[in-house]
Motif scaffolding. Sequence first.
Motif, mmCIF file in Angstrom:
data_model
loop_
_atom_site.group_PDB
_atom_site.id
_atom_site.type_symbol
_atom_site.label_atom_id
_atom_site.label_comp_id
_atom_site.label_asym_id
_atom_site.label_seq_id
_atom_site.Cartn_x
_atom_site.Cartn_y
_atom_site.Cartn_z
ATOM 1 N N UNK A 44 -12.636 13.023 56.704
ATOM 2 C CA UNK A 44 -12.988 14.300 56.091
ATOM 3 C C UNK A 44 -12.753 14.221 54.591
ATOM 4 N N UNK A 45 -13.497 15.036 53.863
ATOM 5 C CA UNK A 45 -13.384 15.036 52.410
ATOM 6 C C UNK A 45 -12.469 16.177 51.968
ATOM 7 N N UNK A 46 -11.407 15.824 51.252
ATOM 8 C CA UNK A 46 -10.552 16.812 50.611
ATOM 9 C C UNK A 46 -10.861 16.821 49.116
ATOM 10 N N UNK A 47 -10.727 17.982 48.504
ATOM 11 C CA UNK A 47 -11.117 18.156 47.106
ATOM 12 C C UNK A 47 -9.897 18.498 46.262
ATOM 13 N N UNK A 48 -9.641 17.680 45.253
ATOM 14 C CA UNK A 48 -8.443 17.851 44.437
ATOM 15 C C UNK A 48 -8.805 17.867 42.951
ATOM 16 N N UNK A 49 -7.928 18.484 42.182
ATOM 17 C CA UNK A 49 -8.046 18.418 40.728
ATOM 18 C C UNK A 49 -7.063 17.385 40.191
ATOM 19 N N UNK A 50 -7.329 16.924 38.990
ATOM 20 C CA UNK A 50 -6.448 15.911 38.421
ATOM 21 C C UNK A 50 -5.039 16.487 38.245
ATOM 22 N N UNK A 51 -4.045 15.664 38.461
ATOM 23 C CA UNK A 51 -2.630 16.023 38.300
ATOM 24 C C UNK A 51 -2.136 17.059 39.295
ATOM 25 N N UNK A 52 -2.934 17.373 40.331
ATOM 26 C CA UNK A 52 -2.523 18.435 41.251
ATOM 27 C C UNK A 52 -1.224 18.152 41.982
ATOM 28 N N UNK A 53 -0.948 16.871 42.269
ATOM 29 C CA UNK A 53 0.244 16.524 43.055
ATOM 30 C C UNK A 53 1.510 16.506 42.208
ATOM 31 N N UNK A 65 -2.811 25.182 44.448
ATOM 32 C CA UNK A 65 -4.240 25.485 44.413
ATOM 33 C C UNK A 65 -5.062 24.447 43.646
ATOM 34 N N UNK A 66 -4.399 23.393 43.152
ATOM 35 C CA UNK A 66 -5.126 22.263 42.580
ATOM 36 C C UNK A 66 -5.149 21.096 43.562
ATOM 37 N N UNK A 67 -4.533 21.315 44.705
ATOM 38 C CA UNK A 67 -4.478 20.309 45.758
ATOM 39 C C UNK A 67 -5.288 20.811 46.956
ATOM 40 N N UNK A 68 -5.453 19.938 47.947
ATOM 41 C CA UNK A 68 -6.126 20.343 49.180
ATOM 42 C C UNK A 68 -5.196 20.029 50.342
ATOM 43 N N UNK A 69 -5.330 20.773 51.434
ATOM 44 C CA UNK A 69 -4.336 20.740 52.513
ATOM 45 C C UNK A 69 -4.960 20.356 53.847
ATOM 46 N N UNK A 195 3.564 20.402 64.993
ATOM 47 C CA UNK A 195 2.583 20.572 63.920
ATOM 48 C C UNK A 195 3.048 19.904 62.628
ATOM 49 N N UNK A 196 2.147 19.174 62.032
ATOM 50 C CA UNK A 196 2.396 18.533 60.749
ATOM 51 C C UNK A 196 1.373 19.033 59.731
ATOM 52 N N UNK A 197 1.842 19.259 58.527
ATOM 53 C CA UNK A 197 0.994 19.756 57.451
ATOM 54 C C UNK A 197 1.127 18.790 56.277
ATOM 55 N N UNK A 198 0.024 18.503 55.614
ATOM 56 C CA UNK A 198 0.118 17.609 54.461
ATOM 57 C C UNK A 198 -0.741 18.129 53.314
ATOM 58 N N UNK A 199 -0.349 17.712 52.120
ATOM 59 C CA UNK A 199 -1.069 18.104 50.919
ATOM 60 C C UNK A 199 -1.558 16.838 50.221
ATOM 61 N N UNK A 200 -2.779 16.890 49.728
ATOM 62 C CA UNK A 200 -3.354 15.782 48.977
ATOM 63 C C UNK A 200 -3.675 16.268 47.570
ATOM 64 N N UNK A 201 -3.234 15.506 46.597
ATOM 65 C CA UNK A 201 -3.521 15.836 45.203
ATOM 66 C C UNK A 201 -3.779 14.573 44.422
ATOM 67 N N UNK A 202 -3.652 14.661 43.112
ATOM 68 C CA UNK A 202 -3.806 13.494 42.259
ATOM 69 C C UNK A 202 -2.664 13.467 41.257
ATOM 70 N N UNK A 203 -2.383 12.273 40.756
ATOM 71 C CA UNK A 203 -1.230 12.097 39.863
ATOM 72 C C UNK A 203 -1.577 11.146 38.721
ATOM 73 N N UNK A 204 -1.170 11.510 37.515
ATOM 74 C CA UNK A 204 -1.331 10.678 36.327
ATOM 75 C C UNK A 204 -2.762 10.165 36.171
ATOM 76 N N UNK A 212 -11.664 20.351 34.993
ATOM 77 C CA UNK A 212 -12.229 21.652 35.345
ATOM 78 C C UNK A 212 -12.929 21.648 36.695
ATOM 79 N N UNK A 213 -13.049 20.472 37.308
ATOM 80 C CA UNK A 213 -13.756 20.372 38.587
ATOM 81 C C UNK A 213 -12.865 19.689 39.611
ATOM 82 N N UNK A 214 -13.251 19.774 40.876
ATOM 83 C CA UNK A 214 -12.541 19.060 41.931
ATOM 84 C C UNK A 214 -13.198 17.703 42.154
#
Length: 225
Positions: A44-53, A65-69, A195-204, A212-214
Amino acid sequence: MKLNRKLIINTVALAIVGLSLSSAYAATKPARVVGFTVPTGPKKILNVRKSGWRDPAFGDMGWTHSSDWGKFTTKVKNKIVTIKLVTKVAGLHPAITVWHRGKDDTAPDTYVVDHFYPQNANFYEAGAKDETTNKALGNISMKVVAYGYDGDGHKGYGLDDDGTKILTPPVGMNAIKDKISGTVTLTFKAAKAGNYMFVVGAFNPAAGINGAVTHEVETTVSVKH
């Protein structure tokens, strides 16, 4: 007896700060929480912004809200879980944190504790309330299980506040290196069923990545003995 006015004022001020900190959390809903089927479901495709993590603008914490779950459920304990992240965006280093929402977690899994999150720690709020309606939700109990970020291809870790000093890699954030920039494979034992929950973001992120976009991160969750 003479009262120490300065001491009284400082004591009151500290009490007010303490109350503010104890009520600082405001249960919020991520835009979505994507369900993954196991033992091996489709990518599946998750959508993240830069530095969200790990965002310097928010004290180096993750930004909800800059990460996807995502989420998944295991019915048997001690399963080995592998989550793989892949992005084609050069210089966007994907990152992930996984929490277990167990028996102490009584709030809907559509909520998390706040607008920011710790990448390598538990996340808890007793008596959580919806930030917009003030509706009682129960307890949000998210116990950290595993985390890490793409450790390949970094060209420095940004500048210090004075704009001159190159920062060192963050301590305790778990750089995962596979010699391929843009991928992360996180493997861990799901010691408890549930139940397990995870967050995906971006770093550096590399210079020039549009903030401005995901950006797309292909995500796969697989579970085995």
